[in-house]
Every structure is written in C-alpha cells, then in structure tokens.
Write a protein that holds these residues in place. Structure first.
Motif, PDB file in Angstrom:
ATOM      1  N   ARG A  38      19.417  40.490  15.438  1.00  0.00           N
ATOM      2  CA  ARG A  38      19.574  40.168  16.850  1.00  0.00           C
ATOM      3  C   ARG A  38      19.768  38.656  16.996  1.00  0.00           C
ATOM      4  NH1 ARG A  38      13.507  41.078  19.368  1.00  0.00           N
ATOM      5  NH2 ARG A  38      12.352  39.785  17.891  1.00  0.00           N
ATOM      6  N   ASP A  73      23.993  34.223  25.514  1.00  0.00           N
ATOM      7  CA  ASP A  73      23.481  35.450  24.927  1.00  0.00           C
ATOM      8  C   ASP A  73      21.986  35.308  24.655  1.00  0.00           C
ATOM      9  OD1 ASP A  73      23.037  37.809  23.614  1.00  0.00           O
ATOM     10  OD2 ASP A  73      24.354  37.400  21.924  1.00  0.00           O
ATOM     11  N   SER A 110      22.025  39.379  27.839  1.00  0.00           N
ATOM     12  CA  SER A 110      22.822  39.071  26.645  1.00  0.00           C
ATOM     13  C   SER A 110      24.253  38.786  27.039  1.00  0.00           C
ATOM     14  CB  SER A 110      22.761  40.238  25.663  1.00  0.00           C
ATOM     15  OG  SER A 110      21.417  40.564  25.357  1.00  0.00           O
ATOM     16  N   TYR A 159      24.768  43.360  27.098  1.00  0.00           N
ATOM     17  CA  TYR A 159      24.471  44.251  25.982  1.00  0.00           C
ATOM     18  C   TYR A 159      24.046  45.636  26.481  1.00  0.00           C
ATOM     19  CZ  TYR A 159      22.894  45.196  21.157  1.00  0.00           C
ATOM     20  OH  TYR A 159      22.743  45.700  19.895  1.00  0.00           O
ATOM     21  N   VAL A 214      28.163  48.261  25.312  1.00  0.00           N
ATOM     22  CA  VAL A 214      28.062  46.818  25.092  1.00  0.00           C
ATOM     23  C   VAL A 214      29.363  46.203  25.606  1.00  0.00           C
ATOM     24  CG1 VAL A 214      27.818  44.969  23.413  1.00  0.00           C
ATOM     25  CG2 VAL A 214      26.563  47.103  23.095  1.00  0.00           C
ATOM     26  N   HIS A 244      30.137  48.460  20.356  1.00  0.00           N
ATOM     27  CA  HIS A 244      28.789  48.058  19.947  1.00  0.00           C
ATOM     28  C   HIS A 244      28.835  46.975  18.886  1.00  0.00           C
ATOM     29  CE1 HIS A 244      24.455  48.458  19.431  1.00  0.00           C
ATOM     30  NE2 HIS A 244      24.477  49.234  20.523  1.00  0.00           N
TER      31      HIS A 244
END
Length: 587
Positions: free
Chosen positions: A237, A295, A329, A351, A384, A407
């Motif tokens: 992440r 993000d 994000s 996201y 996403v 994604h």
C-alpha cells in the motif's frame, strides 16, 4: 513485512458497509440504481438511445499499433501499479490531433525481450501513422505521464514526459522532429513523476511547469506485502513509502527552468504522494492556482497570491478531505462547472471501498463534498478509479463525466470475492442540474469491456464536434473510443491563438453565452485527468438552439476579448487582440 490485518485494512474497509453495498448491487441489477436510492434507468434525452452503440473502439482499425509493458518480473515492484499515460498533441500544427503514448521499462528480473518505448502516431486524414523514429520521441525510460506546452514560444507544441527516474523534455523543432533538451533547460528531475501541467504561474507571460511526484520507491527496497499465513504476496500500500515533494519549475524567460518549489510554498510533507494535477484560476482572480490529488493524504489547493507564491487552502476550503474528514486515495483530478453556476467543481477518482468524490464549488474558496447527491457514490465504491474527465459527450450543453478503472493488485481475486483486476469503465450523464446517471451500459462495449485502465484523455481527433476518448491500459493495447452519438444538438470548437509569449493561450478562460444567458465555461489547460493530455481546444455543446452565440475570452495576460459567433457547428480560430471591443466571427 506487511501483516494480514494491515492488508485487510487497505483492501476491504468496513465489512458491514461492504455487505450492504453487495446487497444493494444485487438489487441494482434487477431494478436499476441511481445514487441515493432506487430508480429506473433513464435514457439519453437527446434521442441517442435508439443507437446500438454510442461509442466504438477503433485504435487498431485507425492504425494505432501499440502495447504497453510495465516490465514486471513477478516481484511486484510498486512502480508497476500506476503506469502509464498518454494523450493528444497537434505536433505538426496541421489542425488535427496526433497521439503520444507512454510506455514502461524493464524491471530487475524482467524477461520481456523487446525494450518498451514511447510512441508518437501522426493523424493523417483520420488514420494514424507511427512516426516515432523520425520524430525522435521514443523514450525508453520508465514512463508515467505527459503534458504539452510551447515553453520557448516558437509556435510549436513541446512534450514533457514524467518518468520513474529522469524526466524528459522534448522541444519541437517545427520540422516534424523533437530534440531532447531536459538537461539543457533544467527539467531533468529524477523522482517518481506522475501528472504535469504547463501554465504561467508567476504572471510574467511565459509557461512554467508543475510536476507532481509520487512515492520514494526504489527497486533495491521492495518490501514484501500480503498474507504471510497463506503465502499470498501482493503489491504494498502507498503508506509503506514516503512521499516526494512536487516540482514547481519557473521559466526564466530564456527557455530555462529553475525548481522553486520550496521557495514558492509547495508542501514538503512526506505524506504527500501526488497523482492528479490541474492548473486553473479556481478563485477567478486572474492568476493560475494549483490543485493536486494526493494518494492517502489531504488534497492540496495552492492559491496564487498574484506573484507566483502559493498558500495551501486544501484543508480550510474543504477540498483536502471528504465529507467524513478523511483523506482518500486520490488518483485522477478534473475540473469543470457541473451545475451551471459559473464555478469550477473538482472531481477526484479514488481507490476501491472509497468513492470518487465531487466537490461542489460554493464560492469564496469553499467546497462541499456532494458525491452522494450528485449520483457518483454507489457506482464508484467498488472500482479503482484513475483517469477522470468532464466532457459534453452528447452536446446538450452540460458536462458529463467519464472515469476509467482497473485494480492495483493483479491477484485481488485471491483476497476479495467479486472484485477483479480488470474492470469496466464508466460514463455518467449530467441531467442538467449537476446530478449524474450511469449510462455506461447504453454506451456500448467500449465501456463494458474489462481492462486494467489508467489514463484517460479527451479530444476530438476527427474534428466532428463530438469528444472522443483515448484510454491507456496496463500491459495491453490502448483504446481509441470514437464518439458516434447522433443528435440534433449544435456545437462550437475554438482554436485560440494567444499572445506571442504564449501562442497556444494556455491558461485562457472562455465563457459562452446566448442572449445574455451563460451556457458554459472552458479553460485551455495543459495536462488533465491522470497522467494525460487533453485536447487544448475548448469545445462547447450548445443543445438544440443554433447561433448566434457570444464568447468572452480572458486571455492569460488578463485581457478580455468579446466575439459574436453567427455560424456554429465548426471549429473557429480566434486570434488574440489587445483591444477589448467585440468582433464578429474571427477566422
């Protein structure tokens, strides 16, 4: 190593909310949904619903033979998750849009045989021809994004390419070729560059450059993340990596740039991982401001004091966080007047298990997260989102919205049921009040196909007045999505010829009206969306009523120019004139 609970926190959010969303999704399949409740699926009010296909994918048919490679070797290097962008440029100055596509590069351990490189395709009467070799723009760096601008004011558009590693600046010679001049002009940044945009930020007339930078990732520091107990590894992440300070390059007027980010107020917060960038006069005071989608940390809203020094108002304005006070994000970022009040409304793609977020501009530098009311919440909760852009796809006079999805995790199906790596994209239709309905299903297979999409660039490549879409896809061919919508609506496109120091009028604002009623606002912007370059030409849908219309241009130097346009349904070239009196139909 990242433990399972951390991965779950990243990927899945709140289980209860997920269960509720799944249940609602099942109901939507049967009944049709509008955000905020159930409703029947509505059709396009402009008589396009009878068409079998509103949009058609034509990349290979039109000659765009390109495949993106992120160079993956199976080690899940974090840099592979974002790549890559592309967009539109009339590089040969012949009046139609050419295509530039960004590619990745080999990563350590990669076994791909051919070294990826960027490609330029010239538009020749509606067919695209690969001119990369002759043009000299086949960069083999690990490419991310692009933006265009005439930084040396010679009348030809130059290309800036942001890379993971050294960025590239290609100066257009005007003879169908480019020179790579990054070192010479001071633009050889070596961070993880993403979105970028040219604009006159210090008010001296020439074009400066803003480059968003992302995470401080390095191949030699590649932590393993995932579910150790099950032996499942995933991409990490963003929080596993520090952010990097963005670049604000100031043009010295002689075609050279100096990074003055810290001097001029750009944040040095290591939590900032910048993705989307828009330069716009958001407060309508005559100078360009900077919006950045981050993000995992607060979005930035850098307000220009008039001299190119900036104060971040992201938190105070409401643009920094969503309505729950949470950083999201942020991936892509777009800006436009969605409800016809004359104020620019930002939209940010986010996201999975967040929503794409639309911030209504309430004036006086105050923004309200109105995602649920505008209809974007439910349909954007699971995908996403990356590239995002406003466009009037049906020329009815209001701004619709397109979002491309895919994604980050190539093995997300091993962690979460019902979410895949490739995902379909979205087309949202504005009902005229700023509320959006999902019309992706009606738009045709070009929106229904599931791919791992990243950048979205809007441009009218065939000059028919209907905005088309260029979509880049990870480890796949790009999509050139032709707009086939037929309606009785009118349109007007503008090619602005600015002052000598800014020939393409980047930063200009155009307001169009009919009988003193404002119909729309457009800005000439470098960059756009997510690591992409949109068409520089303002394009207005006019609805059923033809001309005449009136446009007011506020040029980048602040001068106002009024034009009365009698004939519409065409592209019109308008030349900068210092005087402010009205004139009919400039050519």
């Amino acid at each position: 190593m990242e433990n399972l609970s951390s991965v779950r926190e990243l990927l899945f959010g709140f289980k209860t909310r997920r269960w509720i969303l799944s249940a609602l999704s099942l109901l939507c399949i049967h009944f049709g949904c509008r955000s905020g409740g159930m409703s029947e699926t509505i059709g396009d009010p402009n008589e396009v619903a009878s068409q079998a296909e509103w949009f058609h994918e034509v990349a290979a048919e039109k000659g765009i033979k390109f495949i993106h490679r992120d160079g993956r070797s199976g080690q899940r290097f974090y840099v592979e998750t974002a790549a890559s962008g592309g967009g539109w440029i009339d590089y040969d100055h012949d009046g139609d849009l050419d295509v530039y596509l960004i590619n990745g590069a080999k990563t350590p351990g990669s076994i791909i045989e051919e070294i990826p490189r960027n490609h330029l395709f010239e538009n020749r009467n509606g067919l695209f021809v690969d001119v990369t070799e002759h043009a000299g723009v086949g960069d083999r760096g690990y490419g991310m994004g692009m933006c265009v601008g005439d930084f040396d004011a010679d009348g030809f558009l130059d290309i800036f390419v942001s890379n993971f590693g050294r960025d590239r600046m290609y100066r257009n010679t005007g003879k169908g070729q480019f020179e790579e001049v990054s070192e010479q002009v001071g633009l050889a940044g070596d961070r993880w560059g993403t979105s970028c945009a040219f604009g006159d930020l210090d008010g001296d007339g020439d074009l400066d450059l803003y480059v968003a930078n992302y995470a401080d990732f390095r191949f030699e520091h590649n932590p393993r993340c995932g579910d150790e107990a099950q032996g499942l590894w995933s991409y990490c992440r963003p929080a596993r990596f520090d952010g990097q300070t963005d670049y604000l390059y100031i043009n010295n007027g002689e075609g050279k740039f100096e990074d003055q980010s810290l001097k001029r107020g750009i944040s040095i917060d290591h939590d900032d991982r910048g993705f989307g960038v828009v330069l716009s006069d958001i407060d309508d005071d005559g100078d360009l401001d900077i919006l950045v989608a981050n993000d995992g940390s607060a979005n930035r809203l850098y307000i220009n004091n008039g001299n190119g020094f900036f104060d971040d108002r992201g938190l105070a304005s409401g643009f920094g966080y969503n309505r729950n006070g949470q950083a999201e994000s942020g991936m892509g970022l777009c800006l436009g007047d969605t409800n016809g009040d004359g104020l620019m409304d930002p939209a940010v793609s986010n996201y999975s298990f967040e929503t794409n977020t639309l911030y209504l501009n309430r004036g006086s530098l105050f923004f309200e997260d109105s995602t649920s009311w505008t209809g974007m919440a439910d349909m954007s909760y699971l995908p996403v989102g990356w590239g995002i852009q406003y466009l009037d796809y049906d020329s009815d006079g209001d701004l619709d919205l397109a979002v491309v999805n895919g994604h980050v995790m190539d093995n997300i199906d091993q962690f979460e049921t019902g979410i895949g790596y490739p995902q379909s994209n979205h087309l949202l239709e504005n009902d005229g009040s700023g509320h959006f309905d999902d019309v992706s299903a009606q738009a045709g297979p070009a929106f229904g196909a599931k791919k791992v999409s990243r950048a979205l660039a809007v441009g009218d490549w065939n000059n028919d007045g209907r905005p088309d879409l260029l979509v880049t896809n990870t480890n796949d061919h790009p999509d050139l999505i032709e707009n086939l919508v037929k309606s009785q609506n009118h349109w007007l496109g503008l090619e602005l010829k600015g002052p000598a120091i800014n020939p393409f009028a980047i930063g200009a604002r155009v307001t169009l009206s009919r009988n003193s009623n404002r119909l729309g606002i457009r800005e000439v912007r470098s960059g756009g969306g997510f690591m992409a370059q949109d068409d520089l030409r303002p394009l207005f849908g006019l609805g059923r009523e033809p001309g005449p219309v009136t446009i007011q241009i506020r040029w980048p130097d602040g001068r106002l120019q009024n034009e009365i346009i009698q004939k519409v349904d065409r592209y019109l070239r308008i030349q900068y004139r210092p005087e402010s009196n009205s004139k009919k139909d400039s050519e």
